[in-house]
Design a protein around this motif. Structure first.
Motif, PDB file in Angstrom:
ATOM      1  N   ARG A  63      -0.994  -1.679   4.737  1.00  0.00           N
ATOM      2  CA  ARG A  63      -1.051  -0.394   5.444  1.00  0.00           C
ATOM      3  C   ARG A  63      -2.480   0.131   5.539  1.00  0.00           C
ATOM      4  O   ARG A  63      -2.841   0.773   6.520  1.00  0.00           O
ATOM      5  CB  ARG A  63      -0.155   0.618   4.746  1.00  0.00           C
ATOM      6  N   GLY A  64      -3.289  -0.138   4.537  1.00  0.00           N
ATOM      7  CA  GLY A  64      -4.682   0.298   4.568  1.00  0.00           C
ATOM      8  C   GLY A  64      -5.502  -0.432   5.613  1.00  0.00           C
ATOM      9  O   GLY A  64      -6.395   0.144   6.230  1.00  0.00           O
ATOM     10  N   THR A  67      -4.964  -3.428   1.378  1.00  0.00           N
ATOM     11  CA  THR A  67      -3.508  -3.391   1.464  1.00  0.00           C
ATOM     12  C   THR A  67      -3.114  -3.530   2.938  1.00  0.00           C
ATOM     13  O   THR A  67      -3.936  -3.303   3.832  1.00  0.00           O
ATOM     14  CB  THR A  67      -2.930  -2.083   0.901  1.00  0.00           C
ATOM     15  N   SER A 113      -3.657   4.706   2.136  1.00  0.00           N
ATOM     16  CA  SER A 113      -3.622   3.345   1.593  1.00  0.00           C
ATOM     17  C   SER A 113      -5.025   2.781   1.454  1.00  0.00           C
ATOM     18  O   SER A 113      -5.876   2.974   2.320  1.00  0.00           O
ATOM     19  CB  SER A 113      -2.791   2.435   2.498  1.00  0.00           C
ATOM     20  N   GLY A 159       0.812  -1.220   0.000  1.00  0.00           N
ATOM     21  CA  GLY A 159       0.000   0.000   0.000  1.00  0.00           C
ATOM     22  C   GLY A 159       0.838   1.260   0.000  1.00  0.00           C
ATOM     23  O   GLY A 159       2.065   1.217   0.042  1.00  0.00           O
TER      24      GLY A 159
END
Length: 157
Positions: free
Chosen positions: A108-109, A106, A102, A95
């Motif tokens: 990081r999302g 993902t 992000s 991400g």
């Protein structure tokens, strides 16, 4: 044909106990683990790793990475995937650098709890869980830095 990617679990991923969760995400996407390391970060290692970013962002960034990483643990992981796009696929799964930007789905999302805006305001590095090499060249440079020459010789072919 196999290609390789390097990810590095940053201190926040270790502190939040997300290492296994993150690794599982890569495995579900067809990556295989080739090698795992564990490093206590010293100033030389982190400054060498972030040389290009320090050149771009300057002394303040240098001081932030020293404060945020030196003395903490990080886990470099060499991953492989069939095909030629392991780095591109790893970066897509990771991400955007800013967790708040992000996409869901993902790493990081889904697991990120920080933002560049908050980090800038607090004059610290953004906690974004994972570093991911952005090119074959950075993969080779970073692999040698985080592992050793023998590892480099194995995976640089």
């Amino acid at each position: 044909m196999k290609s390789y990617a390097l990810i590095i679990m940053k201190p926040d991923a270790l502190e939040l106990d997300l290492v296994e969760t993150i690794i599982q995400r890569f495995l579900k996407e067809g990556f295989k683990i080739e090698m795992v390391g564990f490093k206590q970060v010293d100033q030389y290692l982190i400054l060498s790793h972030y040389t290009q970013v320090i050149d771009k962002l300057g002394e303040q960034f240098k001081q932030m990475i020293i404060a945020d990483f030196v003395g903490k643990s990080m886990m470099p992981v060499i991953l492989s995937q069939n095909g030629k796009k392991a780095i591109e696929n790893a970066r897509a799964l990771t991400g955007a650098t800013d967790p708040s930007a992000s996409l869901p789905g993902t790493i990081r999302g889904d697991y990120g709890v920080d933002s560049m805006k908050a980090a800038d305001r607090e004059k610290r590095v953004c906690k974004n869980l994972v570093h991911c090499s952005d090119s074959r060249e950075s993969f080779l440079t970073e692999m040698k830095l985080w592992f050793n020459q023998k590892t480099y010789d194995i995976f640089s072919v």
